[in-house]
Design an enzyme around this catalytic site. Structure first.
Site, short mmCIF file in Angstrom:
data_model
loop_
_atom_site.label_atom_id
_atom_site.label_comp_id
_atom_site.label_asym_id
_atom_site.label_seq_id
_atom_site.Cartn_x
_atom_site.Cartn_y
_atom_site.Cartn_z
N VAL A 257 -2.89 13.29 -1.74
CA VAL A 257 -2.36 14.55 -0.98
C VAL A 257 -0.99 15.05 -1.41
O VAL A 257 -0.61 15.85 -0.97
CB VAL A 257 -2.03 13.81 0.54
CG1 VAL A 257 -3.52 13.73 1.35
CG2 VAL A 257 -1.27 12.74 0.81
N TYR B 20 0.93 -1.33 0.01
CA TYR B 20 0.20 0.07 -0.05
C TYR B 20 0.69 1.27 -0.14
O TYR B 20 0.58 1.99 -0.99
CB TYR B 20 -0.94 -0.18 1.18
CG TYR B 20 -1.71 1.23 1.35
CD1 TYR B 20 -2.81 1.57 0.58
CD2 TYR B 20 -1.41 2.31 2.51
CE1 TYR B 20 -3.55 2.93 0.77
CE2 TYR B 20 -2.08 3.31 2.68
CZ TYR B 20 -3.14 3.54 1.76
OH TYR B 20 -3.93 4.82 1.87
#
Length: 309
Positions: free
Chosen positions: A261, A191
């Site tokens: 982000v 991830y």
């Protein structure tokens, strides 16, 4: 059709001169070092023409935009069985909320919040070594973009792993409910690394073309997913792609989109174009402030909102 090249250049010029740029993500140390004055925009039309402006060829950390592509891969592996472990509803909460996960007994609200994307990654990891799973994700991104130079920013990945305490908590909590099958370290390693893939706006817009054209690349004719699956991924991007800012993005921009982000946004104008924008400064919901403004300008100028002019 309006002059897309002129519109993109006008938007890029305006955005480079704005002073309200938002704040770069500071909870990931490597992202805190990014220059907030950068801005890039790339638009790829159905016929393959590219309109690009600003820093459109500067690679940046795509972060949560990678979740669009891991979702696509996972659906190819598991089909609709995926939805037994992840929901399809907007969260209405911050992207790393633990409270919501506890209230809903470990099942993430959708595949684009952190918990949901970790669960999706876990499905991809199942039956493979982490390195193999990560390689599959990276090769998929390279294939879609037609560019084998796309790579993982190892410094960003290491920075996320050092500071990813909240994501570790989310993964362990899901593990306690049986949502996560693999060792938490394996799943989180993959991830963190796929979120640290670095791409330019031009590369990212190219990778997203299949979502703008009913699941296929219009230049090659190659079908990535069915038209129905592309439509459903776009629906999730529209309703969940900007966390608890998704409603405002739909209201102002009117396109399916997924933010990260790192300051990037991938947006889809169905039947017209794939769009990628990058401006590192974020708003309070963790989405690119100038990126959203630029897409609002672009959608209005081109008449691309899915809700009409």
């Amino acid at each position: 059709m309006p002059d897309i090249d002129a519109i993109v250049q006008e938007i890029a010029t305006e955005m480079r001169h704005r002073t309200d740029r938002g704040e770069v993500a500071r909870y990931i140390p490597e992202l805190a070092r990014v220059d907030p004055h950068q801005f890039g925009l790339a638009v790829i039309l159905e016929d393959g023409r590219v309109a690009a402006g600003g820093d459109a060829d500067q690679p940046f950390s795509i972060q949560s935009i990678s979740k669009v592509f891991t979702l696509t891969l996972a659906l190819g592996m598991a089909g609709d069985d995926l939805w037994t472990r992840v929901g399809r509803e907007p969260s209405g909460n911050p992207f790393n909320s633990i409270v919501q996960l506890e209230r809903e007994r470990g099942r993430p609200r959708n595949p684009f919040i952190n918990a949901g994307a970790i669960a999706v990654t876990d499905l991809i990891v199942s039956g493979h070594q982490p390195r193999e799973s990560l390689g599959e994700i990276l090769r998929f991104m390279q294939f879609l973009a037609g560019d084998t130079s796309i790579a993982i920013d190892k410094a960003v990945a290491a920075s996320e792993r050092r500071t990813g305490f909240r994501n570790t908590a989310l993964a362990n909590y899901m593990k306690s409910f049986g949502i996560i099958d693999n060792p938490v370290d394996f799943t989180l390693g993959v991830y963190f690394h796929h979120c640290a893939i670095a791409m330019s706006c031009r590369q990212l817009a190219m990778a997203g073309r299949f979502l703008a054209h009913s699941g296929r690349n219009p230049s090659t004719g190659y079908s990535v997913v069915s038209a129905e699956r592309a439509r459903r991924i776009n629906a999730l991007m529209l309703t969940c792609g900007h966390y608890d800012g998704s409603g405002d993005f739909a209201y102002r921009v009117g396109l399916p989109g997924k933010s990260g982000v790192g300051g990037g946004i991938l947006a889809v104008a169905p039947g017209h174009a794939s769009i990628a924008v990058w401006a590192p400064g974020l708003d309070g919901a963790g989405n690119s402030h100038l990126g959203r403004l630029a897409l609002e300008r672009l959608t209005k100028a081109m008449g691309w909102s899915i809700f009409g002019v």
